[in-house]
Design a protein around this motif. Sequence first.
Motif, PDB file in Angstrom:
ATOM      1  N   ASN A 177     -15.286  -4.736   2.482  1.00 47.45           N
ATOM      2  CA  ASN A 177     -15.942  -4.021   3.581  1.00 47.45           C
ATOM      3  C   ASN A 177     -15.043  -2.972   4.230  1.00 47.45           C
ATOM      4  OD1 ASN A 177     -14.099  -5.630   4.870  1.00 47.45           O
ATOM      5  ND2 ASN A 177     -15.593  -6.786   6.072  1.00 47.45           N
ATOM      6  N   GLY A 178     -13.829  -2.797   3.680  1.00 48.91           N
ATOM      7  CA  GLY A 178     -12.916  -1.789   4.214  1.00 48.91           C
ATOM      8  C   GLY A 178     -11.951  -2.312   5.250  1.00 48.91           C
ATOM      9  N   ASN A 179     -12.139  -3.541   5.715  1.00 44.53           N
ATOM     10  CA  ASN A 179     -11.217  -4.136   6.676  1.00 44.53           C
ATOM     11  C   ASN A 179      -9.967  -4.649   5.965  1.00 44.53           C
ATOM     12  OD1 ASN A 179     -13.010  -3.685   8.797  1.00 44.53           O
ATOM     13  ND2 ASN A 179     -14.072  -5.631   8.427  1.00 44.53           N
ATOM     14  N   TYR A 180      -8.905  -4.826   6.731  1.00 44.39           N
ATOM     15  CA  TYR A 180      -7.656  -5.339   6.186  1.00 44.39           C
ATOM     16  C   TYR A 180      -7.338  -6.693   6.823  1.00 44.39           C
ATOM     17  CZ  TYR A 180      -6.715  -0.790   4.082  1.00 44.39           C
ATOM     18  OH  TYR A 180      -6.782   0.342   3.325  1.00 44.39           O
ATOM     19  N   LYS A 181      -6.769  -7.587   6.033  1.00 44.64           N
ATOM     20  CA  LYS A 181      -6.377  -8.896   6.543  1.00 44.64           C
ATOM     21  C   LYS A 181      -5.127  -9.369   5.804  1.00 44.64           C
ATOM     22  CE  LYS A 181      -8.315 -12.622   5.190  1.00 44.64           C
ATOM     23  NZ  LYS A 181      -9.229 -13.757   4.954  1.00 44.64           N
ATOM     24  N   ILE A 193       4.803 -11.165   3.363  1.00 41.62           N
ATOM     25  CA  ILE A 193       3.694 -11.045   4.317  1.00 41.62           C
ATOM     26  C   ILE A 193       3.061  -9.678   4.101  1.00 41.62           C
ATOM     27  CG2 ILE A 193       3.044 -11.053   6.745  1.00 41.62           C
ATOM     28  CD1 ILE A 193       5.464 -12.764   7.326  1.00 41.62           C
ATOM     29  N   GLU A 194       1.881  -9.656   3.512  1.00 37.07           N
ATOM     30  CA  GLU A 194       1.237  -8.401   3.136  1.00 37.07           C
ATOM     31  C   GLU A 194      -0.212  -8.357   3.621  1.00 37.07           C
ATOM     32  OE1 GLU A 194       1.597  -8.395  -1.083  1.00 37.07           O
ATOM     33  OE2 GLU A 194       3.584  -7.467  -1.056  1.00 37.07           O
ATOM     34  N   LEU A 195      -0.720  -7.131   3.761  1.00 35.95           N
ATOM     35  CA  LEU A 195      -2.126  -6.912   4.074  1.00 35.95           C
ATOM     36  C   LEU A 195      -2.865  -6.520   2.800  1.00 35.95           C
ATOM     37  CD1 LEU A 195      -1.965  -4.817   7.373  1.00 35.95           C
ATOM     38  CD2 LEU A 195      -2.658  -7.186   7.143  1.00 35.95           C
ATOM     39  N   ILE A 196      -4.089  -6.981   2.662  1.00 36.36           N
ATOM     40  CA  ILE A 196      -4.928  -6.580   1.538  1.00 36.36           C
ATOM     41  C   ILE A 196      -6.236  -6.012   2.079  1.00 36.36           C
ATOM     42  CG2 ILE A 196      -3.944  -8.230  -0.096  1.00 36.36           C
ATOM     43  CD1 ILE A 196      -6.348 -10.027   0.411  1.00 36.36           C
ATOM     44  N   ARG A 197      -6.814  -5.095   1.325  1.00 37.76           N
ATOM     45  CA  ARG A 197      -8.057  -4.446   1.742  1.00 37.76           C
ATOM     46  C   ARG A 197      -9.250  -5.246   1.254  1.00 37.76           C
ATOM     47  NH1 ARG A 197     -11.708  -0.306   0.255  1.00 37.76           N
ATOM     48  NH2 ARG A 197     -12.140   1.152   1.984  1.00 37.76           N
TER      49      ARG A 197
END
Length: 211
Positions: A152-156, A145-149
Amino acid sequence: EAEMDKIKGREYKLPKRYEHYFKLTYHKDKFYGYEEREDVIERELQLCGYFAIVTSEKMTAPEALNLYKSRDVSEKLFGSDKTFLGNRSFRVASSQAAEAKIFIQFIALIIRARIYTLLRKRKAEMPGKPNYLSVPSALKELEKIELIRQPNGNYKLDHAVTATQKVILGAFGLDEEWIKAQARQIGKDIQNAAMPEEQKDDDEDAENEEY
């Protein structure tokens, strides 16, 4: 027997180990039924032993057994400290550093024991014995379970929470919505950490004015 009752009338070939205790019947590739090999079962029951637990307080047999097992698990847990926490050698330069390392390892043992207990309880509630409910496998699965950038600079989240991960999270009383909420909060924290101080001050002033 519970497992075999579920597959009666289905096309299914049971593993060889079932044939040791049962006579299996098939009809046109479908599992039809089973019959106990009573002589085999009786012979193995005769080899079973007995043990007694003497307690200083009045309690039921299950309560005494659970208490004994919990203490036995604690002893084995500290005994295995060298295995999964690298405590065979301290590799520190001072006694103060050794004390700090031992303290951190003690906290880690408590957390690991709690994870193990919750996973084992969840495993007992499920049909079959899923191999991903061990501590190493569960942690390895949750690490996916990871976040990616985003551009637009947001993370999801890199991808949706899988069915296996949902089962593991359920053992801890968590769900997919909790993961999404944490992901949003972590994304905001990362953005704020990377934001210039001047912009942070402007945002804080804007929030205060709105308030």
